[in-house]
Design a protein around this motif. Sequence first.
Motif, PDB file in Angstrom:
ATOM      1  N   LEU A   1       0.842  -1.203   0.000  1.00 31.32           N
ATOM      2  CA  LEU A   1       0.000   0.000   0.000  1.00 31.32           C
ATOM      3  C   LEU A   1       0.870   1.243   0.000  1.00 31.32           C
ATOM      4  CD1 LEU A   1      -3.122   0.955   2.014  1.00 31.32           C
ATOM      5  CD2 LEU A   1      -1.041   2.269   2.358  1.00 31.32           C
ATOM      6  N   GLN A   2       1.867   1.260   0.864  1.00 29.76           N
ATOM      7  CA  GLN A   2       2.701   2.450   1.006  1.00 29.76           C
ATOM      8  C   GLN A   2       3.401   2.809  -0.304  1.00 29.76           C
ATOM      9  OE1 GLN A   2       5.286   1.549   4.360  1.00 29.76           O
ATOM     10  NE2 GLN A   2       3.546   0.708   5.480  1.00 29.76           N
ATOM     11  N   TYR A   3       3.985   1.813  -0.960  1.00 27.78           N
ATOM     12  CA  TYR A   3       4.707   2.073  -2.202  1.00 27.78           C
ATOM     13  C   TYR A   3       3.743   2.450  -3.318  1.00 27.78           C
ATOM     14  CZ  TYR A   3       9.333   0.758  -0.517  1.00 27.78           C
ATOM     15  OH  TYR A   3      10.533   0.732   0.142  1.00 27.78           O
ATOM     16  N   ALA A   4       2.556   1.867  -3.319  1.00 25.41           N
ATOM     17  CA  ALA A   4       1.566   2.220  -4.332  1.00 25.41           C
ATOM     18  C   ALA A   4       1.112   3.667  -4.171  1.00 25.41           C
ATOM     19  CB  ALA A   4       0.377   1.273  -4.267  1.00 25.41           C
ATOM     20  N   VAL A   5       0.958   4.127  -2.941  1.00 27.50           N
ATOM     21  CA  VAL A   5       0.567   5.521  -2.711  1.00 27.50           C
ATOM     22  C   VAL A   5       1.628   6.469  -3.267  1.00 27.50           C
ATOM     23  CG1 VAL A   5       0.313   7.264  -0.891  1.00 27.50           C
ATOM     24  CG2 VAL A   5      -0.993   5.135  -0.777  1.00 27.50           C
ATOM     25  N   ILE A   6       2.882   6.123  -3.087  1.00 24.17           N
ATOM     26  CA  ILE A   6       3.950   6.965  -3.635  1.00 24.17           C
ATOM     27  C   ILE A   6       3.899   6.971  -5.159  1.00 24.17           C
ATOM     28  CG2 ILE A   6       6.460   7.162  -3.881  1.00 24.17           C
ATOM     29  CD1 ILE A   6       6.631   6.166  -0.951  1.00 24.17           C
ATOM     30  N   GLU A   7       3.733   5.788  -5.763  1.00 21.32           N
ATOM     31  CA  GLU A   7       3.653   5.713  -7.218  1.00 21.32           C
ATOM     32  C   GLU A   7       2.447   6.492  -7.730  1.00 21.32           C
ATOM     33  OE1 GLU A   7       2.909   4.397 -11.279  1.00 21.32           O
ATOM     34  OE2 GLU A   7       1.532   4.348  -9.570  1.00 21.32           O
ATOM     35  N   LEU A   8       1.315   6.384  -7.069  1.00 20.53           N
ATOM     36  CA  LEU A   8       0.115   7.092  -7.499  1.00 20.53           C
ATOM     37  C   LEU A   8       0.279   8.600  -7.350  1.00 20.53           C
ATOM     38  CD1 LEU A   8      -2.572   4.753  -5.908  1.00 20.53           C
ATOM     39  CD2 LEU A   8      -2.172   5.078  -8.363  1.00 20.53           C
ATOM     40  N   THR A   9       0.920   9.022  -6.281  1.00 20.27           N
ATOM     41  CA  THR A   9       1.153  10.454  -6.089  1.00 20.27           C
ATOM     42  C   THR A   9       2.033  11.006  -7.201  1.00 20.27           C
ATOM     43  OG1 THR A   9       0.934  10.225  -3.685  1.00 20.27           O
ATOM     44  CG2 THR A   9       2.067  12.191  -4.502  1.00 20.27           C
ATOM     45  N   ARG A  10       3.059  10.264  -7.556  1.00 17.27           N
ATOM     46  CA  ARG A  10       3.943  10.700  -8.632  1.00 17.27           C
ATOM     47  C   ARG A  10       3.231  10.711  -9.983  1.00 17.27           C
ATOM     48  NH1 ARG A  10       9.101   6.849  -6.919  1.00 17.27           N
ATOM     49  NH2 ARG A  10       9.855   8.123  -5.160  1.00 17.27           N
ATOM     50  N   SER A  11       2.456   9.660 -10.253  1.00 19.17           N
ATOM     51  CA  SER A  11       1.869   9.504 -11.585  1.00 19.17           C
ATOM     52  C   SER A  11       0.584  10.305 -11.764  1.00 19.17           C
ATOM     53  CB  SER A  11       1.606   8.021 -11.879  1.00 19.17           C
ATOM     54  OG  SER A  11       0.682   7.479 -10.951  1.00 19.17           O
ATOM     55  N   LEU A  12      -0.297  10.295 -10.779  1.00 21.66           N
ATOM     56  CA  LEU A  12      -1.582  10.973 -10.924  1.00 21.66           C
ATOM     57  C   LEU A  12      -1.495  12.472 -10.641  1.00 21.66           C
ATOM     58  CD1 LEU A  12      -4.067   8.439  -9.266  1.00 21.66           C
ATOM     59  CD2 LEU A  12      -3.376   8.631 -11.662  1.00 21.66           C
TER      60      LEU A  12
END
Length: 220
Positions: free
Chosen positions: A82-93
């Motif tokens: 979850l934590q790493y996905a939130v970072i990826e989503l913040t960067r991408s979205l």
Amino acid sequence: MPTIALVGEDRGHRSHQELNALRPLLDVRTEWVATDSGTDLAGFGGIWLVPGSPYADDDAAYRAVTHARLSGTPFLGTCGGLQYAVIELTRSLLGRPATHAESDGEGPDNAVAPLACSLVGEERTVTPVAGTRFASLVAEPFAGMHFCSYAPTPEAVAALVATGAVEVGATADDAGAEVLTVLDHPFFVLSLFQPHVGTLAGAPVHPLVTAFVEAVHRAS
């Protein structure tokens, strides 16, 4: 039969023992895929970014999230996932810099920061948010086990929700957002609690895991 990639390193601690106990109970093949293995994830029917951060190759963990998001591959991210996905989503979205306090150090760009109260080995009541996709899987509050000291910041969660692409599916005391769902995706669910913990004690397969496996079958 499709195969789910368990992306991460099997380090033998309790969370991974519980996950290995769960694997024979699933109507799908599973395969551990170490982040530093260089394995191409394109051939897998589903991706589970499992607990155990920092990973051997953090960049590969982020790439696994990106691959699942762009390809429509069913994705489950639990705890560190979850934590790493939130970072990826913040960067991408959002197009913003985003870092993890554990692996990158504490700083103003942290989208994941230390919890005020460590939840290592702690249960909390997870409360589904009515009307969300997660609530359609689990309607009533339940006890969720945690092995984490980090979580997405409230600001990071609010920014993702404001895009309209992400919803908070459940909350819990001391943890904030327990479940996040990417809406424009066949199955992209993130949980801070670890739904596989309890398998060694004979607990049934958690509805979140069951729904993930069903999504993998539908996509295959």
